[in-house]
Scaffold this active site. Structure first.
Site, PDB file in Angstrom:
ATOM      1  N   ALA A 107       0.832  -1.289   0.129  1.00 22.91           N
ATOM      2  CA  ALA A 107       0.232  -0.072  -0.092  1.00 22.91           C
ATOM      3  C   ALA A 107       0.730   1.334   0.111  1.00 22.91           C
ATOM      4  O   ALA A 107       0.317   2.512  -0.422  1.00 22.91           O
ATOM      5  CB  ALA A 107      -0.923  -0.059   1.365  1.00 22.91           C
ATOM      6  N   ALA A 108       1.950   1.214   0.656  1.00 22.48           N
ATOM      7  CA  ALA A 108       2.583   2.568   0.746  1.00 22.48           C
ATOM      8  C   ALA A 108       2.975   3.107  -0.715  1.00 22.48           C
ATOM      9  O   ALA A 108       3.459   2.245  -1.501  1.00 22.48           O
ATOM     10  CB  ALA A 108       3.730   2.393   1.903  1.00 22.48           C
ATOM     11  N   GLY A 164       0.468   5.110  -0.404  1.00 23.10           N
ATOM     12  CA  GLY A 164      -0.687   5.342  -0.061  1.00 23.10           C
ATOM     13  C   GLY A 164      -1.746   5.863  -1.205  1.00 23.10           C
ATOM     14  O   GLY A 164      -2.884   6.149  -0.858  1.00 23.10           O
ATOM     15  N   SER A 165      -1.194   6.210  -2.366  1.00 23.72           N
ATOM     16  CA  SER A 165      -1.876   6.760  -3.297  1.00 23.72           C
ATOM     17  C   SER A 165      -3.004   5.840  -3.978  1.00 23.72           C
ATOM     18  O   SER A 165      -4.380   6.306  -3.819  1.00 23.72           O
ATOM     19  CB  SER A 165      -0.849   6.880  -4.727  1.00 23.72           C
ATOM     20  OG  SER A 165      -0.326   5.851  -5.185  1.00 23.72           O
ATOM     21  N   LYS A 166      -2.880   4.509  -4.023  1.00 20.78           N
ATOM     22  CA  LYS A 166      -4.014   3.887  -4.316  1.00 20.78           C
ATOM     23  C   LYS A 166      -4.909   3.464  -3.286  1.00 20.78           C
ATOM     24  O   LYS A 166      -5.937   3.350  -3.544  1.00 20.78           O
ATOM     25  CB  LYS A 166      -3.587   2.434  -4.980  1.00 20.78           C
ATOM     26  CG  LYS A 166      -2.666   2.659  -6.158  1.00 20.78           C
ATOM     27  CD  LYS A 166      -1.814   1.536  -6.685  1.00 20.78           C
ATOM     28  CE  LYS A 166      -0.886   1.878  -7.887  1.00 20.78           C
ATOM     29  NZ  LYS A 166       0.219   2.483  -7.548  1.00 20.78           N
ATOM     30  N   GLU A 194       1.458  -2.995   4.241  1.00 22.73           N
ATOM     31  CA  GLU A 194       3.204  -2.532   3.750  1.00 22.73           C
ATOM     32  C   GLU A 194       4.088  -3.208   4.264  1.00 22.73           C
ATOM     33  O   GLU A 194       4.183  -3.463   5.559  1.00 22.73           O
ATOM     34  CB  GLU A 194       3.173  -1.050   4.273  1.00 22.73           C
ATOM     35  CG  GLU A 194       4.577  -0.545   3.624  1.00 22.73           C
ATOM     36  CD  GLU A 194       4.863  -0.840   2.125  1.00 22.73           C
ATOM     37  OE1 GLU A 194       6.011  -1.396   1.939  1.00 22.73           O
ATOM     38  OE2 GLU A 194       3.885  -0.897   1.366  1.00 22.73           O
ATOM     39  N   ASP A 249       4.840  -9.350   5.093  1.00 19.54           N
ATOM     40  CA  ASP A 249       5.086  -9.785   3.796  1.00 19.54           C
ATOM     41  C   ASP A 249       3.779 -10.207   3.322  1.00 19.54           C
ATOM     42  O   ASP A 249       2.880 -11.028   3.999  1.00 19.54           O
ATOM     43  CB  ASP A 249       5.921 -10.945   3.856  1.00 19.54           C
ATOM     44  CG  ASP A 249       6.249 -11.456   2.557  1.00 19.54           C
ATOM     45  OD1 ASP A 249       5.690 -11.672   1.607  1.00 19.54           O
ATOM     46  OD2 ASP A 249       7.560 -11.808   2.297  1.00 19.54           O
ATOM     47  N   ASP A 279      -0.310  -4.016  -6.385  1.00 18.72           N
ATOM     48  CA  ASP A 279       0.533  -3.313  -7.142  1.00 18.72           C
ATOM     49  C   ASP A 279       1.964  -3.718  -6.757  1.00 18.72           C
ATOM     50  O   ASP A 279       2.482  -3.230  -5.928  1.00 18.72           O
ATOM     51  CB  ASP A 279       0.322  -1.788  -6.779  1.00 18.72           C
ATOM     52  CG  ASP A 279       1.233  -1.000  -7.697  1.00 18.72           C
ATOM     53  OD1 ASP A 279       1.077  -1.203  -8.977  1.00 18.72           O
ATOM     54  OD2 ASP A 279       1.762  -0.048  -7.377  1.00 18.72           O
ATOM     55  N   CYS A 324       4.810  -1.446 -12.187  1.00 18.79           N
ATOM     56  CA  CYS A 324       5.389  -0.259 -13.030  1.00 18.79           C
ATOM     57  C   CYS A 324       6.446  -0.465 -13.789  1.00 18.79           C
ATOM     58  O   CYS A 324       7.693   0.020 -13.745  1.00 18.79           O
ATOM     59  CB  CYS A 324       5.677   1.086 -12.045  1.00 18.79           C
ATOM     60  SG  CYS A 324       6.767   0.787 -10.703  1.00 18.79           S
TER      61      CYS A 324
END
Length: 474
Positions: free
Chosen positions: A125-126, A128-130, A148, A175, A193, A246
């Site tokens: 998560a970090a 935190g954008s998504k 995270e 994890d 992600d 990405c």
């Protein structure tokens, strides 16, 4: 142009092998050497898109819609004096500075309006954008587990959740491979992600390819396969999984998705993303995934795949030793007392889909949808802390204001621009010609920015340390 960008020859050879016939290497390399356009996403928990567009116009910000995100915009703004991150609007949580392509996975997860997500897992998560994007699409309802692995990044994640007024999140620090065993078939939706080689980020980070090697790509892909299996095991039957990176390599993208399909067969259904936005077909793969090269939409390189779970699968057995859960659910009497005092002192009402929990004199608000998981996994932070008890009642906390107040409550004090700057630097303020007693919601314009306490004609600052800024303010 990033003149110092270095693209390893082996990497370019790999790209040449996988580049679709409609693309060419010259455009790919040129795109990698162009700096990214800056983009932002409006936080609709705090402000509507229309209101944000009006404010942007007044500030001279030029906005161009991001086609795959209704709340996303490329932005041109004069940051010579005040960076976007130090504007009053950003600090009040009205928008999030987020790369345009990274808005795509959440849009893909929520693309079908027939899907109702009450429990969602963000596995990596970090910062935190998504997570914040999902919370807005969930309207702060249900439960959003934001995990995270890196302990040092959990603090940043929490600060962004706090700034954006999110109250339905539960943070964990594991994890991601643990979720399939610890919380099997628990979530309506999972976003992974995945940690990756970052080949698509070179426009943002010229050093992204500095340590690139084919060996590292293959090593990372092995980890990604473990993570996607865990994510699928944690998903309910009928639920939706979005996998994104990405990076550009097929080993970290298509092959990871096919690993899941080959492992679980007909339980895995690939769902096409052709209809996610206009011109999505320019980046679509045979399977219906989005494999985005940076020159196509002038953004980062990215990959997004959407899958649905059609049947139950086995989850690995685990031995749980959680210890005693340190929170106790409040009695109906205490819940009613907290609600009454909060309404009386600040004019704030508690949401109906949450409950009060107590720990060592602290009062917390947990989303009800979290309760089935409380005895199954250890969370580092749940819901929001709303008060500390003391002999005369309750001492309300910062997130009561930023996550629950509307700014229309009677117990509000509005700050001047000078006082608002002082507030964000962690200092007490003395609003001209005003005084009072007790806690008070602090506003700048129409935006709630925190909670203070009157001491005569001074408002004592209650801003959490992680949100304090020290220079270049609006």
């Amino acid at each position: 142009m990033h003149s110092n960008i270095s693209l390893p020859e082996e990497f370019l050879t790999t790209i040449a092998d996988i580049l679709p016939a409609s693309h060419n290497m010259e455009d790919f390399i040129a795109a990698c050497q162009r700096p990214l356009r800056k983009s932002v996403r409006v936080n609709t928990l705090k402000i509507s898109v229309e209101e944000f567009q009006q404010r942007a116009s007044e500030k001279g910000w030029a906005l161009e819609p991001v086609p795959w995100c209704e709340t996303g915009f490329w932005i041109e703004a004069d940051e010579s004096e005040v960076p976007l991150g130090n504007t009053a609007e950003h600090m009040a949580g009205l928008f999030y500075i987020q790369e345009a392509s990274s808005m795509m996975p959440v849009s893909a997860l929520f693309m079908d309006e027939a899907d109702a997500f009450h429990s969602v897992l963000d596995m990596a998560a970090a910062p935190g954008s998504k997570t914040t994007q999902m919370a807005a699409l969930m309207h702060n309802q249900g439960v959003l587990v934001a995990n995270e692995f890196s302990a040092s990044r959990v603090k940043v994640l929490h600060a962004n959740i706090e700034r954006c007024g999110i109250r339905n999140a539960a943070l964990s620090n594991f994890d991601g491979r643990v979720f399939g065993g610890w919380l099997p078939e628990q979530f309506d939706a999972v976003l992974i992600d995945a940690p990756c080689s970052g080949e698509g980020t070179i426009r943002k980070d010229p050093d992204a390819m500095k340590n690139w090697s084919k060996e590292s790509v293959l090593s990372i892909a092995d980890t990604q396969k473990d993570l996607i299996e865990s994510a699928f095991q944690a998903l309910k039957v009928g639920g939706v999984l979005v996998y994104s990176t990405c990076t550009l390599s097929c080993e970290e993208n298509q092959q990871v998705c096919w690993h899941l399909k080959n492992t679980y067969g007909d339980a895995v259904s690939f769902e096409r993303l052709d209809s996610l936005f206009t011109d999505a077909d320019k980046a679509i793969t045979e399977e219906g995934f989005l494999h985005i090269f940076p020159q196509v939409y002038d953004c980062e390189g990215f990959f997004v795949a959407r899958m649905r779970k059609l049947a139950a699968v086995a989850a690995p057995p685990v031995k749980k030793r959680l210890g005693k859960f340190p929170f106790e659910k409040a009695s109906n009497k205490i819940q009613a007392d907290v609600e009454k005092q909060l309404q009386t002192t600040l004019g704030i009402f508690l949401p109906a889909d949450s409950s009060i929990w107590l720990r060592d004199g602290d009062v917390w608000l947990f989303p009800n949808a979290l309760e089935p998981m409380l005895g199954e996994l250890r969370f580092s932070r749940m819901g929001i802390k709303i008060a500390e008890t003391h002999k005369k009642g309750y001492r309300w906390q910062h997130q009561v204001a930023t996550a629950l107040a509307t700014g229309q409550e009677t117990r509000c004090v509005e700050l001047s621009v000078e006082d608002a700057r002082e507030w964000y630097m962690g200092r007490d303020v003395r609003p001209q010609g005003q005084s009072g007693q007790g806690e008070v919601i602090v506003r700048y314009g129409n935006d709630v920015i925190g909670l203070g306490k009157w001491v005569g004609n001074r408002v004592k600052n209650g801003l959490p340390r992680e949100l304090v800024r020290d220079k270049n303010l609006f």
